[in-house]
Design a protein around this motif. Structure first.
Motif, PDB file in Angstrom:
ATOM      1  N   GLU A  26      -1.636 -57.669  80.616  1.00  0.00           N
ATOM      2  CA  GLU A  26      -2.874 -58.339  80.736  1.00  0.00           C
ATOM      3  C   GLU A  26      -3.521 -58.893  79.355  1.00  0.00           C
ATOM      4  N   VAL A  27      -3.380 -57.936  78.433  1.00  0.00           N
ATOM      5  CA  VAL A  27      -3.787 -58.356  77.002  1.00  0.00           C
ATOM      6  C   VAL A  27      -3.157 -59.333  76.584  1.00  0.00           C
ATOM      7  N   TYR A  28      -1.814 -59.340  76.659  1.00  0.00           N
ATOM      8  CA  TYR A  28      -0.814 -60.468  76.081  1.00  0.00           C
ATOM      9  C   TYR A  28      -1.358 -61.740  76.783  1.00  0.00           C
ATOM     10  N   ASN A  29      -1.545 -61.714  78.154  1.00  0.00           N
ATOM     11  CA  ASN A  29      -1.709 -63.117  78.774  1.00  0.00           C
ATOM     12  C   ASN A  29      -3.208 -63.628  78.133  1.00  0.00           C
ATOM     13  N   LYS A  30      -4.216 -62.633  78.131  1.00  0.00           N
ATOM     14  CA  LYS A  30      -5.513 -63.023  77.534  1.00  0.00           C
ATOM     15  C   LYS A  30      -5.407 -63.563  76.170  1.00  0.00           C
ATOM     16  N   ALA A  31      -4.827 -62.952  75.325  1.00  0.00           N
ATOM     17  CA  ALA A  31      -4.887 -63.127  73.818  1.00  0.00           C
ATOM     18  C   ALA A  31      -3.988 -64.468  73.722  1.00  0.00           C
ATOM     19  N   MET A  32      -2.934 -64.685  74.478  1.00  0.00           N
ATOM     20  CA  MET A  32      -2.272 -66.235  74.294  1.00  0.00           C
ATOM     21  C   MET A  32      -3.093 -67.203  74.928  1.00  0.00           C
ATOM     22  N   SER A  33      -4.099 -66.963  75.834  1.00  0.00           N
ATOM     23  CA  SER A  33      -5.052 -67.738  76.579  1.00  0.00           C
ATOM     24  C   SER A  33      -5.922 -68.260  75.528  1.00  0.00           C
ATOM     25  N   VAL A  34      -6.718 -67.372  74.875  1.00  0.00           N
ATOM     26  CA  VAL A  34      -7.831 -67.671  73.795  1.00  0.00           C
ATOM     27  C   VAL A  34      -7.111 -68.265  72.679  1.00  0.00           C
ATOM     28  N   SER A  35      -5.869 -68.034  72.143  1.00  0.00           N
ATOM     29  CA  SER A  35      -5.369 -68.623  70.918  1.00  0.00           C
ATOM     30  C   SER A  35      -5.284 -69.933  70.928  1.00  0.00           C
ATOM     31  N   GLU A  36      -5.338 -70.582  72.040  1.00  0.00           N
ATOM     32  CA  GLU A  36      -5.500 -72.011  72.180  1.00  0.00           C
ATOM     33  C   GLU A  36      -6.692 -72.384  71.825  1.00  0.00           C
ATOM     34  N   GLU A  37      -7.769 -71.540  71.991  1.00  0.00           N
ATOM     35  CA  GLU A  37      -9.173 -72.050  71.616  1.00  0.00           C
ATOM     36  C   GLU A  37      -9.582 -71.820  70.211  1.00  0.00           C
ATOM     37  N   GLN A  38      -8.609 -71.257  69.391  1.00  0.00           N
ATOM     38  CA  GLN A  38      -8.723 -70.939  68.120  1.00  0.00           C
ATOM     39  C   GLN A  38      -8.690 -72.251  66.924  1.00  0.00           C
ATOM     40  N   LYS A  39      -9.780 -72.832  66.671  1.00  0.00           N
ATOM     41  CA  LYS A  39      -9.545 -74.231  66.043  1.00  0.00           C
ATOM     42  C   LYS A  39      -9.922 -74.064  64.506  1.00  0.00           C
ATOM     43  N   ASN A  40     -10.309 -72.734  64.211  1.00  0.00           N
ATOM     44  CA  ASN A  40     -10.603 -72.610  62.751  1.00  0.00           C
ATOM     45  C   ASN A  40     -10.916 -71.067  62.336  1.00  0.00           C
ATOM     46  N   MET A  41     -10.873 -70.620  61.184  1.00  0.00           N
ATOM     47  CA  MET A  41     -10.945 -69.486  60.712  1.00  0.00           C
ATOM     48  C   MET A  41     -11.151 -69.100  59.260  1.00  0.00           C
ATOM     49  N   HIS A  42     -11.627 -68.132  58.816  1.00  0.00           N
ATOM     50  CA  HIS A  42     -11.311 -67.709  57.610  1.00  0.00           C
ATOM     51  C   HIS A  42     -10.501 -66.533  57.410  1.00  0.00           C
ATOM     52  N   ALA A  43      -9.620 -66.390  56.456  1.00  0.00           N
ATOM     53  CA  ALA A  43      -8.524 -65.390  56.445  1.00  0.00           C
ATOM     54  C   ALA A  43      -8.690 -64.794  55.023  1.00  0.00           C
ATOM     55  N   VAL A  44      -8.328 -63.545  54.958  1.00  0.00           N
ATOM     56  CA  VAL A  44      -7.938 -62.832  53.460  1.00  0.00           C
ATOM     57  C   VAL A  44      -6.786 -62.175  53.727  1.00  0.00           C
ATOM     58  N   VAL A  45      -5.780 -62.349  52.927  1.00  0.00           N
ATOM     59  CA  VAL A  45      -4.412 -62.239  52.682  1.00  0.00           C
ATOM     60  C   VAL A  45      -4.056 -61.279  51.664  1.00  0.00           C
ATOM     61  N   ASP A  46      -3.449 -60.200  51.615  1.00  0.00           N
ATOM     62  CA  ASP A  46      -2.967 -59.244  50.279  1.00  0.00           C
ATOM     63  C   ASP A  46      -1.528 -58.921  50.498  1.00  0.00           C
ATOM     64  N   ILE A  80      -5.955 -56.822  67.961  1.00  0.00           N
ATOM     65  CA  ILE A  80      -6.578 -57.782  69.023  1.00  0.00           C
ATOM     66  C   ILE A  80      -8.297 -57.053  69.238  1.00  0.00           C
ATOM     67  N   ASP A  81      -9.010 -58.089  69.109  1.00  0.00           N
ATOM     68  CA  ASP A  81     -10.507 -57.573  69.477  1.00  0.00           C
ATOM     69  C   ASP A  81     -10.730 -57.458  70.929  1.00  0.00           C
ATOM     70  N   LYS A  82     -11.147 -56.274  71.544  1.00  0.00           N
ATOM     71  CA  LYS A  82     -11.335 -56.227  72.950  1.00  0.00           C
ATOM     72  C   LYS A  82     -12.392 -57.040  73.465  1.00  0.00           C
ATOM     73  N   GLU A  83     -13.431 -57.541  72.817  1.00  0.00           N
ATOM     74  CA  GLU A  83     -14.422 -58.269  73.453  1.00  0.00           C
ATOM     75  C   GLU A  83     -13.768 -59.875  73.488  1.00  0.00           C
ATOM     76  N   THR A  84     -13.289 -60.465  72.368  1.00  0.00           N
ATOM     77  CA  THR A  84     -12.981 -61.664  72.337  1.00  0.00           C
ATOM     78  C   THR A  84     -11.389 -62.067  72.671  1.00  0.00           C
ATOM     79  N   PHE A  85     -10.605 -61.198  72.435  1.00  0.00           N
ATOM     80  CA  PHE A  85      -9.127 -61.056  72.290  1.00  0.00           C
ATOM     81  C   PHE A  85      -8.618 -61.938  71.419  1.00  0.00           C
ATOM     82  N   TYR A  86      -9.480 -62.150  70.457  1.00  0.00           N
ATOM     83  CA  TYR A  86      -8.865 -63.051  69.149  1.00  0.00           C
ATOM     84  C   TYR A  86      -8.105 -61.985  68.338  1.00  0.00           C
ATOM     85  N   THR A  87      -6.922 -62.513  67.740  1.00  0.00           N
ATOM     86  CA  THR A  87      -6.167 -61.690  66.636  1.00  0.00           C
ATOM     87  C   THR A  87      -6.781 -61.855  65.472  1.00  0.00           C
ATOM     88  N   ASN A  88      -7.384 -60.540  65.379  1.00  0.00           N
ATOM     89  CA  ASN A  88      -8.298 -60.312  63.812  1.00  0.00           C
ATOM     90  C   ASN A  88      -7.739 -59.905  62.658  1.00  0.00           C
TER      91      ASN A  88
END
Length: 288
Positions: free
Chosen positions: A48-68, A228-236
């Motif tokens: 269920e988490v996988y399906n939801k995360a994949m579904s909302v990933s299609e809605e992610q149009k932009n983001m800020h990222a910090v990578v180390d 994965i955020d429990k509320e939005t299901f975005y991979t954060n």
């Protein structure tokens, strides 16, 4: 995120299907071995988490990222070792692809440190020369080439059957705020999977030398955690530790890499604007 890493992340999520009937255990502290006290416990299954995360990933149009990224390269035959650190801070819009990125590369005391900054919009590409500090405006041909390299998309859905061998290596945990999906794997079966994933996402026009490097690559081990955020299901966020060997021009080398990435401001970035000061002062490479 590199294309193969994006594919790997999707693959780890896909492993949730192997444990489709199980709910997440409380997160175990890697140092103390104690389990987190989860008051906001979710009964969602991995599938269920996988399906939801994949579904909302299609809605992610932009983001800020910090990578180390901490990386160590060693060539035993040459008694050579190099430690480096890369820090990236970026805003990104998926379509049309636009990006602001500030990057610092520290190659150690022998090779020094280099800072870079760039703006990429749907029509222009500016980059600050790390040595002179001057801004450069790239030509249309350079821009088109860069866009062709960066603009390709990787299908986030993969053949789930290829992950069946790893279902025993998969962990599904939770805290009050997040689901954590973790894969730790090594050995020949995992190396074959990595090569398959890379072959799906690398350019088709590789040179013979580049193709040989990939064929001679061996992944000794990899651990990846996805949060994965429990509320939005975005991979954060995600963490990745990798140890691999490769052969370049008959030289054996070992590469270890530790990467941490945190994503925020998802769908909060409206546009990326090149500062007027950069536009006015940039050296146009097309006029040189």
């Amino acid at each position: 995120m590199n294309k193969w890493l994006k594919g790997m992340a999707a693959g780890v999520l896909a492993l949730g299907l192997a444990a489709c009937g199980s709910t997440a255990e409380p997160k175990t502290d890697s140092e103390t071995g104690e389990k987190a006290n989860v008051t906001n416990k979710s009964e969602m299954t991995a599938q269920e988490v996988y399906n939801k995360a994949m579904s909302v990933s299609e809605e992610q149009k932009n983001m800020h990222a910090v990578v180390d990224v901490d990386q160590k390269i060693s060539v035993p035959s040459e008694d050579f070792e190099m430690d480096s650190n890369i820090k990236m801070d970026m805003d990104m819009i998926v379509e049309p692809l636009s990006m602001y990125q500030k990057m610092s590369v520290d190659m150690g005391p022998d090779m020094g440190k280099m800072d870079m900054e760039l703006y990429l919009t749907d029509s222009e590409f500016y980059m600050q020369d790390p040595e002179s500090g001057e801004w450069l405006k790239f030509t249309n041909d350079m821009y088109d080439e860069i866009m062709a390299e960066m603009g390709g998309e990787t299908d986030p859905t993969l053949d789930m059957e290829m992950f069946n061998e790893f279902k025993d290596d998969f962990k599904f945990e939770q805290t009050d705020d997040e689901y954590i999906l973790t894969l730790s794997a090594s050995g020949e079966k995992f190396n074959e999977l990595m090569l398959e994933l890379m072959n799906e996402s690398i350019p088709e026009d590789l040179s013979a030398e580049e193709a040989e490097i990939i064929e001679n690559m061996n992944v000794n081990g990899l651990t990846i955690e996805i949060f994965i955020d429990k509320e939005t299901f975005y991979t954060n966020a995600f963490n990745l530790d990798m140890d691999m060997d490769m052969k370049v021009e008959e030289q054996e080398m070992n590469i270890t890499q530790k990467m941490k990435a945190v994503m925020s401001k998802i769908n909060e970035i409206d546009e990326i604007v090149v500062p007027q000061e950069v536009v006015d002062n940039a050296i146009d490479l097309g006029e040189m």
